[in-house]
Design a protein around this motif. Structure first.
Motif, PDB file in Angstrom:
ATOM      1  N   GLY A  48       0.823  -1.171   0.177  1.00 56.49           N
ATOM      2  CA  GLY A  48       0.030   0.063  -0.008  1.00 56.49           C
ATOM      3  C   GLY A  48       0.901   1.308  -0.034  1.00 56.49           C
ATOM      4  O   GLY A  48       0.686   2.259  -0.675  1.00 56.49           O
ATOM      5  N   LEU A  49       1.982   1.169   0.873  1.00 59.81           N
ATOM      6  CA  LEU A  49       2.667   2.258   0.885  1.00 59.81           C
ATOM      7  C   LEU A  49       3.635   2.471  -0.585  1.00 59.81           C
ATOM      8  O   LEU A  49       3.648   3.726  -0.948  1.00 59.81           O
ATOM      9  CB  LEU A  49       3.663   2.165   1.976  1.00 59.81           C
ATOM     10  N   THR A  51       2.321   1.772  -3.421  1.00 59.68           N
ATOM     11  CA  THR A  51       1.426   2.221  -4.241  1.00 59.68           C
ATOM     12  C   THR A  51       1.385   3.613  -4.169  1.00 59.68           C
ATOM     13  O   THR A  51       1.118   4.579  -5.084  1.00 59.68           O
ATOM     14  CB  THR A  51       0.107   1.541  -4.131  1.00 59.68           C
ATOM     15  N   GLU A  52       1.209   4.181  -2.678  1.00 57.47           N
ATOM     16  CA  GLU A  52       0.912   5.253  -2.290  1.00 57.47           C
ATOM     17  C   GLU A  52       2.009   6.218  -2.984  1.00 57.47           C
ATOM     18  O   GLU A  52       2.048   7.227  -3.324  1.00 57.47           O
ATOM     19  CB  GLU A  52       0.587   5.398  -0.954  1.00 57.47           C
ATOM     20  N   TYR A  53       3.225   5.601  -2.315  1.00 60.33           N
ATOM     21  CA  TYR A  53       4.283   6.522  -3.044  1.00 60.33           C
ATOM     22  C   TYR A  53       4.231   6.896  -4.578  1.00 60.33           C
ATOM     23  O   TYR A  53       4.553   7.877  -4.979  1.00 60.33           O
ATOM     24  CB  TYR A  53       5.744   5.592  -2.644  1.00 60.33           C
ATOM     25  N   ASN A  55       1.887   6.623  -6.485  1.00 58.75           N
ATOM     26  CA  ASN A  55       0.711   7.592  -6.735  1.00 58.75           C
ATOM     27  C   ASN A  55       0.980   8.909  -6.602  1.00 58.75           C
ATOM     28  O   ASN A  55       0.962   9.745  -7.581  1.00 58.75           O
ATOM     29  CB  ASN A  55      -0.280   7.158  -5.839  1.00 58.75           C
ATOM     30  N   ARG A  56       1.787   9.117  -5.584  1.00 57.43           N
ATOM     31  CA  ARG A  56       2.304  10.697  -5.491  1.00 57.43           C
ATOM     32  C   ARG A  56       3.046  11.048  -6.601  1.00 57.43           C
ATOM     33  O   ARG A  56       3.031  12.110  -6.771  1.00 57.43           O
ATOM     34  CB  ARG A  56       3.136  10.600  -4.033  1.00 57.43           C
ATOM     35  N   SER A 106      -1.135  17.798  -1.005  1.00 58.06           N
ATOM     36  CA  SER A 106       0.186  17.149  -0.763  1.00 58.06           C
ATOM     37  C   SER A 106       1.387  17.647  -1.495  1.00 58.06           C
ATOM     38  O   SER A 106       2.581  17.333  -1.095  1.00 58.06           O
ATOM     39  CB  SER A 106      -0.121  15.735  -1.163  1.00 58.06           C
TER      40      SER A 106
END
Lengths: 820, 355
Positions: A48-49, A51-53, A55-56, A106
């Motif tokens: 998840g992290l 993906t999040e990373y 994604n950012r 963000s």
């Protein structure tokens, strides 16, 4: 071991072991499942992290793309006039950046950096001082400006705030067509850089329940990427060279002595998200769940085992114990105990067992009752037996003691029962006993004895001790003579004739009476005294009763002493023989001697044979004594023969018991041989009763002796049955008429009877001897009536051995000559 | 750079585009009628004046509106073509000229320039020859005398408002002007380039943000927030104050003693104008004394046309809102050309403060 312990020891392991196995397996399974689950969760979290990373980065790149393609920004960068650039354009450009940032908060810092590193524009949405306006030395800028790829991202510490930040940058290459025409070459006008916060990646505590663990960002060589000062907050969390591990793996990593589960995930080039989770934490969650399972299992055990044991105890052990107890009671069931019974126990197997037990118990009880009856009841007559008599006696004595009543014990012995039993067979004897019992019972129940006999339990007063012995208990006497009344009644009843197998039988009864408390101090003594009194009655001519008296007791004691000395005498061959001559009536010559036993005891003095011979008959010493007599008599005869009186014969008395011995005849022959005597040298005397009692063996012995040439004399003829038929059947040679006939020759009837006997004997070819001749008149009568032989004090009393030679020598010679 | 602004910025922007399209269509369809496209504040030209011009010159006037300097600049950044006349404030005039959006006017074609006070033409040396003065004005405070605790006479009272006033303040939506009054309230020149002074202003403005209800141009209609009482005090252009005061006697206008930000609006010829002649004719037309006087009566701003002033009534001429008294006026300043570095700082402050 008791059943409870056994079952407990069997069942508890049977429950514990599988449950424990299941529990342990479940524990292990849950533990491993939980560990896997934790790892999956953490991996998922890392993913998840990741993906999040990314994604950012994507969001930032999209923002960069929109900015790079913005005409205003391009125009701005191509505008060199500072008045225009800053006076007109900068503000709209800033607005553009701000609005972009508002759409994506963000992107906390958006900057336009000129190729020379000057930070042209900067928009931040947080309170962030700008420490450096010239970025030419800053790492992110160099990376972004020098990157062959116009798009780049880079993680570095933001020098403005010391935080770890993600820099996503895009080089902006523009050709100034307005100034330089369409052939203008694009030049690097600026680097647009977006700063994103990734501090949360680096400092992120893991979500619960793994908040003890940490996620760290590192490069490929394991250097932890940390914001400035952040490590100060967690000095423990600065692992060195945390080399990334294979993405799908969990490896162990020891950090400051603590074992950590280590997981890595590559989220960018040279960028790894690494997770360290205390192994203890992973284990503890697993252990917690497993522990709950174990706890539940233990709780189950704690609940189940006692319940099971209680159930077991209630359903099985308790009934079994009850059964066991009942069996014990059954074992201990005494004479008067009730039947052991169990309450029914359901319809299960134990219930069936109970029913079976009850059936068995009942049968056992009934058998017990039967056995008791057998034990206490005489099967022949139905009367109480000796054991019950004893008990009744004990009770009666106790009752008598309480009530101060006189109690009488009547000891009854039938007279002449044995011959009947012997001659007519046991079945007849038994039948007779039954008849006697019935008759006595009938008599005892008669009303005139009401005061003496327990009316409610008349049977308890009347017992058969065995053989022809009966007892009657009279528990409540007002006076001693009442016992005599009962005794007379009994004698009267018994003397009435019995019809048995078409024969009329006459018997009598001798009764001894002993009284409580006058005659005895114990029941044993009472019995003994009644017995003695009974013997006294027998000795007094039978068919009568006798009260016990101390004299009788005295005699009994004497008899006991005599018996004792008798044994000794037999052992020491202390008997001596006296001899009484028997003379021929016609010649007056001595024909023979009758050997008569004499016992002169050292202590008791002279004891007459009629006192000790019955004793010897009873205790069997007679056999030995008889043999001694035979030997002694034969020896004496042998001497006489050697001294020249070879015609003299010897008469030797026999006992019935000797005659019942199968080897008796050969013993006699052996003895004769030993003293070199002929069978005709002796004759054997036996009494009428001994012949009457005679069994087949007696007859066989007599026949054998007779065949061998030994004569048989019938002694004391006339006192018993005086049945001439016996004389015919048996090999009798000599008939000795009892002295009572001779003594009473004066009576009117006797001479005729005596004469008849002599005549009849002669008719049967028998010689006749008259005993007890004391008077000349008697001698004359006998001589007149052709009595063959005589014996008695008129001629000589019995003499010791050394006295008989004189007698012989004193005889007239002719007789000697004739004999010789 | 004043004007009435009845609608929001977005609506204006929409109109702008629509008008532009219409203009272009008309331009191609009706060749006979001359068209004059003016980029202007809304309500900044008296309708009677426009129709008179159209009649007299057989032309059609098309107005494209903006509602702030920045908005105008953005519009021009997007598309600078097609505007015959552009209304520019003094502070943007030089940059617009440098950017090439406006061109020098031909004084020969504007004989009425003679009526104008020459000081306004010469006021900003870097832009001389690029714009013909239209009106000038100031920024002051309009407040509800019936709702505030005490009369507001200083900028400080807005930046450090009383508890009663906090949250009921409307500030102007213009970074340049906010910074200028900020500087004034601190006693500095609005043209200060001292980064420290500007930093103080930034601090002052940032601190004020939580107490400001809105940053916008007040509606000049009867339902305006200050008439309704939602707003107790607002930074306004002096002409707007007069407009609003027509609806309420409780509205008091103050030009603070610390001094204020003064401005001059100019009409410039669009660099890519399609009809520069008509544009010149329009400038000349509106500078006729009677036209200029009519305009002044309409917009309530001070006219630079000396001939027109003579035609205007004493109420106009003696109105202190239009013509401030000497003390505040003396402390007030026009924005002068500022260094790029300082501009950057001001731009950054504006970007931070304004929503």
């Amino acid at each position: 071991m008791r059943l409870q312990s056994k079952i407990t020891l069997t069942i508890i392991p049977m429950i514990i072991v599988p449950l424990l196995l299941v529990g342990i397996l479940a524990y292990l399974e849950l533990w491993s499942h939980n560990v896997n689950y934790s790892q999956e969760q953490i991996s998922g979290y890392a993913k998840g992290l990741d993906t999040e990373y990314n994604n950012r980065i994507k969001i930032a790149e999209m923002a960069l793309s929109s900015l790079a393609n913005d005409d205003l920004i391009q125009d701005y960068l191509l505008t060199e006039d500072p008045d225009v650039r800053y006076g007109l354009m900068e503000s709209p450009v800033l607005r553009r950046l701000v609005s972009l940032q508002k759409a994506n908060p963000s992107l906390y810092e958006i900057r336009l950096i000129l190729p020379d590193g000057f930070e042209e524009l900067r928009v931040v949405n947080r309170d962030l001082p700008n420490h450096t306006e010239y970025e030419q030395l800053s790492d992110p800028f160099i990376v972004a400006a020098d990157n062959p790829d116009p798009l780049s991202h880079h993680i570095a510490v933001n020098s403005d705030n010391g935080e770890l930040a993600l820099y996503v940058s895009r080089q902006l290459w523009l050709a100034d067509i307005g100034q330089e025409g369409f052939n203008a070459m694009p030049e690097l006008r600026a680097v647009i850089s977006i700063t994103l916060n990734i501090d949360e990646f680096a400092t992120h505590a893991l979500p619960k329940p793994w908040d003890q663990g940490r996620a760290l960002l590192t490069d490929s060589s394991g250097n932890v990427l940390e914001g400035v000062g952040q490590q100060l907050h967690r000095p423990d969390w600065m692992p060195i060279n945390l080399k990334p591990v294979n993405q799908s793996d969990w490896e162990e990593y020891t950090l400051f002595g603590a074992l950590m589960a280590h997981h890595s995930r590559q989220i960018g080039p040279n960028l790894y998200l690494q997770i360290l989770l205390p192994q203890m934490l992973i284990n503890s969650t697993g252990r917690k769940v497993g522990g709950i399972v174990l706890l539940m299992m233990l709780a189950t055990l704690v609940v189940v085992i006692p319940v099971l044991l209680v159930l077991l105890h209630r359903q099985f052990l308790s009934p079994i114990q009850t059964l066991n107890l009942a069996l014990d009671n059954l074992g201990n069931m005494g004479q008067n105990s009730d039947q052991v019974k169990l309450r029914s126990h359901g319809d299960d197997e134990i219930g069936e067992l109970y029913s079976a037990f009850n059936r068995m118990s009942q049968e056992l009880y009934q058998s017990q009752q039967r056995i008791q009856n057998l034990a206490y009841i005489d099967t022949l007559t139905g009367l109480p037996n000796r054991a019950l008599f004893q008990r009744n006696l004990d009770q009666a004595v106790a009752q008598s003691e309480r009530d101060n009543h006189t109690l009488a014990l009547l000891f009854i012995d039938l007279d002449n029962f044995k011959p009947i039993n012997d001659n007519m067979g046991h079945q007849a004897g038994d039948k007779l006993l039954r008849m006697i019992a019935q008759r006595l019972l009938l008599n005892l129940r008669s009303s005139d004895l009401a005061g003496l006999i327990d009316h409610e339990h008349p049977d308890s007063n009347f017992s058969r001790l065995g053989g022809d012995e009966f007892t009657v208990l009279l528990p409540r006497l007002d006076a001693a003579h009442q016992a005599g009344i009962v005794a007379e009644r009994i004698i009267g009843a018994v003397t009435q004739p019995f019809e048995l197998d078409d024969q009329t039988i006459y018997i009598g009864a001798s009764i001894g009476i002993a009284l409580w408390p006058e005659d005895a101090r114990s029941t044993e003594q009472l019995i003994s005294h009644a017995d003695q009194a009974m013997y006294e009655a027998k000795n007094r001519g039978k068919n009568c009763f006798k009260y016990f008296s101390p004299n009788i007791g005295q005699r009994s004691r004497e008899m006991a002493t005599i018996e004792q000395r008798l044994h000794l005498a037999t052992e020491n061959q202390a008997f001596e023989l006296h001899y009484q001559p028997i003379l021929e009536t016609s010649s007056g010559q001595i024909r023979s001697f009758e050997a008569l036993i004499r016992w002169n005891d050292e202590q008791l003095g002279r004891i007459p044979p009629d006192k000790f011979i019955p004793l010897a008959e009873q205790n069997g010493l007679i056999v030995e004594i008889g043999q001694q007599v035979l030997n002694q008599a034969c020896e004496q005869l042998c001497q006489l023969h050697q001294q020249g009186y070879g015609s003299i014969k010897m008469g030797i008395n026999l006992s019935t018991r000797q005659l019942t011995r199968p080897q008796f005849a050969s013993e006699v022959i052996n003895t004769l041989d030993r003293y070199r005597l002929k069978p005709s040298d002796i004759y054997l005397e036996l009494t009428e009763t001994s012949v009457m009692k005679g069994q087949k063996q007696t007859v066989r012995n007599l026949s054998k002796l007779s065949r061998l040439g030994i004569q048989i004399a019938m002694d004391d003829f006339g006192t018993g049955y005086s049945s001439l038929s016996y004389l015919k059947r048996l090999p009798i040679d000599l008939l000795k008429i009892d002295r009572s006939f001779i003594n009473q020759l004066e009576n009117d009837s006797n001479p005729a009877i005596l004469s008849a006997i002599i005549t009849m004997a002669h008719a049967m070819g028998l010689e006749v001897v008259a005993e007890g001749v004391e008077l000349e008149s008697q001698m004359r009568f006998l001589s007149d009536h052709n009595c063959d032989l005589v014996q008695g004090y008129l001629f000589s009393p019995p003499r010791p051995a050394d006295g008989i030679l004189e007698l012989l020598q004193a005889q007239p010679v002719p007789l000697q000559q004739v004999s010789a | 750079m004043p004007r009435s602004n009845p609608r929001g910025v977005r609506i204006i922007a929409g109109l702008l585009l629509l008008t532009l399209c219409l203009t272009l269509q008309l331009g191609t369809a009706d060749v006979a009628a001359r068209q004059l496209v003016i980029l202007n504040w809304p309500d900044y030209l008296a309708p009677s004046v426009i129709s008179r011009f159209e009649k007299e010159f057989n032309a059609e006037v098309v107005e494209v509106h903006f509602d702030s300097d920045e908005h105008r600049t953005q519009a021009l950044l997007k598309k600078s073509k097609g505007y015959d006349l552009i209304l520019v404030s003094n502070s943007d005039l030089a940059a617009y000229a440098r950017k090439g959006w406006i061109s020098r006017y031909d004084p020969q074609q504007i004989p009425n320039l003679k009526h104008l006070d020459p000081k306004w033409q010469q006021a900003f040396p870097s832009s001389v020859g690029y714009g013909v003065p239209y009106f000038w004005g100031s920024v002051g405070i309009l407040y509800r005398g019936d709702l505030v605790d005490q009369p507001i006479t200083q900028w400080r009272q807005l930046f450090k408002p009383s508890a009663n006033l906090a949250g009921r303040i409307n500030m102007i939506h213009d970074g340049r002007e906010l910074i200028s009054i900020g500087l004034k309230s601190l006693g500095y020149s609005i043209n200060s380039t001292d980064p420290a002074q500007l930093a103080q202003v930034e601090q002052l403005l940032l601190e004020q943000v939580p107490m400001v209800k809105s940053y916008r141009y007040l509606s000049l209609k009867p339902d305006s927030a200050i008439i309704r009482g939602d707003i107790h005090a607002a930074v306004v252009y002096n002409g707007d104050a007069l407009m609003l005061q027509r609806y309420s006697d409780d509205l008091i206008y103050t030009l603070p003693d610390e001094g204020s930000y003064l401005w001059v609006d100019y009409f410039s010829i669009g660099a890519q104008a399609s009809n520069t002649e008509l544009a010149h004719q329009f400038i000349n037309f509106i500078n006729r004394p009677e036209i200029a006087a009519e305009q002044a009566n309409h917009v309530h701003y001070a006219s630079p046309n000396r001939a027109a002033l003579k035609l205007l009534p004493p109420e106009y001429l003696s109105n202190p809102t239009i013509f401030p008294t000497s003390v505040p006026l003396e402390n007030s300043e026009f924005l002068q050309p500022i260094s790029a570095e300082s501009l950057r700082q001001r731009n950054a402050i504006g970007a931070k403060i304004l929503p």
